[in-house]
Design a protein around this motif. Structure first.
Motif, PDB file in Angstrom:
ATOM      1  N   HIS A  26      44.371  46.451  34.326  1.00 15.80           N
ATOM      2  CA  HIS A  26      43.219  46.189  35.185  1.00 15.80           C
ATOM      3  C   HIS A  26      41.931  46.283  34.389  1.00 15.80           C
ATOM      4  O   HIS A  26      41.823  47.099  33.468  1.00 15.80           O
ATOM      5  CB  HIS A  26      43.192  47.181  36.350  1.00 15.80           C
ATOM      6  CG  HIS A  26      44.300  46.984  37.329  1.00 15.80           C
ATOM      7  ND1 HIS A  26      44.460  47.765  38.462  1.00 15.80           N
ATOM      8  CD2 HIS A  26      45.319  46.072  37.357  1.00 15.80           C
ATOM      9  CE1 HIS A  26      45.526  47.356  39.130  1.00 15.80           C
ATOM     10  NE2 HIS A  26      46.053  46.337  38.482  1.00 15.80           N
ATOM     11  N   TYR A  27      40.980  45.493  34.778  1.00 14.93           N
ATOM     12  CA  TYR A  27      39.707  45.430  34.052  1.00 14.93           C
ATOM     13  C   TYR A  27      39.015  46.789  34.012  1.00 14.93           C
ATOM     14  O   TYR A  27      38.303  47.118  33.065  1.00 14.93           O
ATOM     15  CB  TYR A  27      38.796  44.395  34.712  1.00 14.93           C
ATOM     16  CG  TYR A  27      37.678  43.893  33.822  1.00 14.93           C
ATOM     17  CD1 TYR A  27      37.937  43.017  32.769  1.00 14.93           C
ATOM     18  CD2 TYR A  27      36.356  44.282  34.030  1.00 14.93           C
ATOM     19  CE1 TYR A  27      36.923  42.550  31.950  1.00 14.93           C
ATOM     20  CE2 TYR A  27      35.334  43.822  33.223  1.00 14.93           C
ATOM     21  CZ  TYR A  27      35.618  42.956  32.179  1.00 14.93           C
ATOM     22  OH  TYR A  27      34.607  42.495  31.376  1.00 14.93           O
ATOM     23  N   ASP A  28      39.240  47.614  35.070  1.00 17.44           N
ATOM     24  CA  ASP A  28      38.595  48.930  35.118  1.00 17.44           C
ATOM     25  C   ASP A  28      39.444  50.026  34.477  1.00 17.44           C
ATOM     26  O   ASP A  28      39.098  51.211  34.538  1.00 17.44           O
ATOM     27  CB  ASP A  28      38.255  49.310  36.563  1.00 17.44           C
ATOM     28  CG  ASP A  28      39.494  49.432  37.455  1.00 17.44           C
ATOM     29  OD1 ASP A  28      40.614  49.278  36.938  1.00 17.44           O
ATOM     30  OD2 ASP A  28      39.334  49.664  38.669  1.00 17.44           O
ATOM     31  N   SER A  76      41.225  48.465  29.233  1.00 17.77           N
ATOM     32  CA  SER A  76      40.135  48.077  30.127  1.00 17.77           C
ATOM     33  C   SER A  76      39.253  47.017  29.481  1.00 17.77           C
ATOM     34  O   SER A  76      39.242  46.844  28.261  1.00 17.77           O
ATOM     35  CB  SER A  76      39.280  49.298  30.502  1.00 17.77           C
ATOM     36  OG  SER A  76      38.657  49.833  29.343  1.00 17.77           O
ATOM     37  N   GLY A  77      38.507  46.301  30.326  1.00 20.47           N
ATOM     38  CA  GLY A  77      37.518  45.335  29.862  1.00 20.47           C
ATOM     39  C   GLY A  77      38.062  44.326  28.883  1.00 20.47           C
ATOM     40  O   GLY A  77      39.179  43.834  29.005  1.00 20.47           O
ATOM     41  N   LYS A  78      37.256  44.024  27.876  1.00 24.95           N
ATOM     42  CA  LYS A  78      37.623  43.005  26.891  1.00 24.95           C
ATOM     43  C   LYS A  78      38.696  43.469  25.915  1.00 24.95           C
ATOM     44  O   LYS A  78      39.189  42.674  25.109  1.00 24.95           O
ATOM     45  CB  LYS A  78      36.378  42.581  26.098  1.00 24.95           C
ATOM     46  CG  LYS A  78      35.219  42.076  26.957  1.00 24.95           C
ATOM     47  CD  LYS A  78      35.589  40.836  27.755  1.00 24.95           C
ATOM     48  CE  LYS A  78      34.384  40.344  28.552  1.00 24.95           C
ATOM     49  NZ  LYS A  78      34.702  39.163  29.399  1.00 24.95           N
ATOM     50  N   GLU A 116      42.624  38.181  26.222  1.00 23.08           N
ATOM     51  CA  GLU A 116      42.135  37.180  27.171  1.00 23.08           C
ATOM     52  C   GLU A 116      43.278  36.463  27.894  1.00 23.08           C
ATOM     53  O   GLU A 116      43.187  36.184  29.088  1.00 23.08           O
ATOM     54  CB  GLU A 116      41.261  36.150  26.447  1.00 23.08           C
ATOM     55  CG  GLU A 116      40.568  35.184  27.391  1.00 23.08           C
ATOM     56  CD  GLU A 116      39.615  34.259  26.659  1.00 23.08           C
ATOM     57  OE1 GLU A 116      38.397  34.328  26.931  1.00 23.08           O
ATOM     58  OE2 GLU A 116      40.084  33.472  25.812  1.00 23.08           O
ATOM     59  N   ARG A 169      44.243  38.611  30.700  1.00 17.93           N
ATOM     60  CA  ARG A 169      43.233  38.633  31.777  1.00 17.93           C
ATOM     61  C   ARG A 169      43.313  37.379  32.644  1.00 17.93           C
ATOM     62  O   ARG A 169      43.105  37.432  33.856  1.00 17.93           O
ATOM     63  CB  ARG A 169      41.834  38.772  31.167  1.00 17.93           C
ATOM     64  CG  ARG A 169      41.513  40.208  30.725  1.00 17.93           C
ATOM     65  CD  ARG A 169      40.126  40.320  30.146  1.00 17.93           C
ATOM     66  NE  ARG A 169      40.097  39.969  28.724  1.00 17.93           N
ATOM     67  CZ  ARG A 169      39.162  39.223  28.145  1.00 17.93           C
ATOM     68  NH1 ARG A 169      38.189  38.680  28.877  1.00 17.93           N
ATOM     69  NH2 ARG A 169      39.215  38.987  26.858  1.00 17.93           N
ATOM     70  N   GLY A 191      35.759  42.739  38.529  1.00 19.98           N
ATOM     71  CA  GLY A 191      35.247  43.913  37.844  1.00 19.98           C
ATOM     72  C   GLY A 191      36.114  45.141  38.032  1.00 19.98           C
ATOM     73  O   GLY A 191      35.906  46.161  37.365  1.00 19.98           O
ATOM     74  N   PHE A 210      40.209  42.532  38.049  1.00 24.43           N
ATOM     75  CA  PHE A 210      40.072  41.299  37.283  1.00 24.43           C
ATOM     76  C   PHE A 210      38.793  41.222  36.465  1.00 24.43           C
ATOM     77  O   PHE A 210      37.752  41.781  36.849  1.00 24.43           O
ATOM     78  CB  PHE A 210      40.097  40.091  38.230  1.00 24.43           C
ATOM     79  CG  PHE A 210      41.274  40.039  39.155  1.00 24.43           C
ATOM     80  CD1 PHE A 210      42.566  40.141  38.667  1.00 24.43           C
ATOM     81  CD2 PHE A 210      41.092  39.886  40.521  1.00 24.43           C
ATOM     82  CE1 PHE A 210      43.656  40.100  39.516  1.00 24.43           C
ATOM     83  CE2 PHE A 210      42.169  39.849  41.389  1.00 24.43           C
ATOM     84  CZ  PHE A 210      43.456  39.956  40.887  1.00 24.43           C
ATOM     85  N   ASP A 211      38.887  40.494  35.353  1.00 28.10           N
ATOM     86  CA  ASP A 211      37.702  40.079  34.601  1.00 28.10           C
ATOM     87  C   ASP A 211      36.849  39.241  35.553  1.00 28.10           C
ATOM     88  O   ASP A 211      37.319  38.234  36.091  1.00 28.10           O
ATOM     89  CB  ASP A 211      38.142  39.246  33.400  1.00 28.10           C
ATOM     90  CG  ASP A 211      36.988  38.776  32.541  1.00 28.10           C
ATOM     91  OD1 ASP A 211      35.950  38.366  33.100  1.00 28.10           O
ATOM     92  OD2 ASP A 211      37.134  38.765  31.309  1.00 28.10           O
ATOM     93  N   ASP A 242      34.417  37.104  35.239  1.00 25.57           N
ATOM     94  CA  ASP A 242      34.179  35.702  34.880  1.00 25.57           C
ATOM     95  C   ASP A 242      35.420  34.848  35.155  1.00 25.57           C
ATOM     96  O   ASP A 242      35.307  33.731  35.665  1.00 25.57           O
ATOM     97  CB  ASP A 242      33.799  35.603  33.395  1.00 25.57           C
ATOM     98  CG  ASP A 242      32.475  36.282  33.086  1.00 25.57           C
ATOM     99  OD1 ASP A 242      31.612  36.298  33.980  1.00 25.57           O
ATOM    100  OD2 ASP A 242      32.312  36.791  31.967  1.00 25.57           O
TER     101      ASP A 242
END
Length: 359
Positions: free
Chosen positions: A152-154, A163-165, A169, A172, A207, A210-211, A213
């Motif tokens: 998860h993105y968080d 998390s995050g980047k 990709e 994601r 956020g 999910f990412d 963007d």
């Protein structure tokens, strides 16, 4: 004068030598090209075979991997990714759940709620997928996508809590596509969710799961899908016309597709009857023999392409490479050599009946 003639001969010999080198170079380049194309076809068939094995494991999610792959590829296209990237993300989508092959059937196909132990066992499938796919891609994108598509993105996902980047990709993108298809497919314990609910859930998870963007790209796709076509469509019937005077070949196709109640099979024996059938009904696919009693399959193909635009698969006992090449040059992607396997036919059908994601 003699010197002049010698120079002329040298020039001629030089030109001939260069021409021979060029011809040889072109021949080798063509051989390399054909070899590359054969390897590409082998790769595609191998990936599809593995994908089919995944889907055979769970009857309730039939088509899931193919839909996830298609959604992921469309997301990548809208993100401006290259064709190579789109191809690889499609393969990653097809293979992302391959680790489920190692999960016991009683867990995969359980209709009720999973116990805590069963759920923990199911959560192992990304790691198993990574292990099974190790080394399949040069850059590691396909296997890492399979391993991390539940992150998860968080940072609240699994298996490593990335998390995050820091989440690849590919993973994601698959995370969004995978969740979207899970919500827009029927399961043994529930029907698919309404489109508005799916959209609101993806928006809510921007956020978080999910990412943001990538999730926005999926939301754009949903907003453009006014008729809610991006969903499981296994209940939609497809009409297939088999054109062949070989009774055994026709019966073989009917037998192979007999269990699929979404398909309606009609057969005719001649090119003339094929055209008459197309004038009366709309077919989603034509399985066409090359050698018919009254016509050449290539001529029938020209008429079909010109007037009806119906997808065509060739089936024939002709194994001649020239015939197969001619078929490819005429736009035939699938050339089934009799007697062919059910898996070969199934692969062709899955490709022909893939979902159209163009807005």
């Amino acid at each position: 004068m003699v010197l002049f003639l010698c120079n002329i001969l040298l020039i001629i010999f030089g030109i001939v030598a260069i021409w021979k080198i060029r011809v040889s170079y072109n021949q080798k380049r063509e051989e390399i090209k054909k070899s590359f194309q054969r390897n590409e076809r082998l790769m595609e068939r191998s990936v599809m075979a593995l994908s089919n094995a995944i889907e055979a494991k769970d009857s309730y999610t039939s088509g899931h991997s193919r839909r996830v792959a298609a959604y992921a590829k469309e997301i990548a296209r809208r993100m401006g990714k290259s064709e190579d990237y789109q191809r690889d993300i499609y393969h990653a989508g097809l293979l992302h759940d391959i680790g489920k092959i190692r999960i016991p059937d009683k867990i995969i196909s359980k209709k009720g709620k999973l116990s805590d132990m069963e759920f923990e066992c199911l959560r192992l499938h990304p790691i198993m997928s990574f292990s099974m796919l190790s080394g399949i891609s040069d850059d590691g994108n396909i296997e890492s996508a399979a391993k991390y598509h539940h992150e998860h993105y968080d940072g609240t996902g699994y298996p490593e809590g990335l998390s995050g980047k820091s989440i690849p990709e590919f993973a994601r993108i698959l995370a969004v596509a995978d969740t979207y298809d899970a919500m827009t497919s029927s399961r043994s314990f529930r029907n698919l969710f309404p489109q508005k609910f799916v959209r609101s859930e993806i928006e809510y998870q921007m956020g978080k799961q999910f990412d943001p963007d990538i999730a926005q790209v999926m939301i754009d796709m949903i907003d453009e899908d006014k008729d809610f076509t991006l969903k499981q469509k296994d209940d939609v019937n497809k009409k297939i016309l088999v054109v062949d005077d070989d009774v055994i070949a026709v019966k073989l196709v009917e037998f192979m597709l007999d269990e699929d109640r979404t398909l309606e099979i009609t057969s005719v024996k001649t090119g003339e009857h094929c055209i008459k059938a197309l004038e009366e009904y709309k077919y989603d696919l034509i399985i066409l023999d090359i050698y018919l009693p009254d016509s050449d399959g290539f001529k029938i193909l020209e008429l079909i392409k010109e007037k009806y635009k119906t997808p065509v698969i060739f089936m024939s006992s002709d194994k001649n490479e020239e015939t197969i090449t001619r078929a490819r040059e005429n736009g035939i992607k699938y050339y089934l050599v009799k007697p062919f396997l059910k898996q070969e036919l199934a692969e062709a059908l899955r490709d022909v009946f893939r979902y159209d994601l163009e807005p």
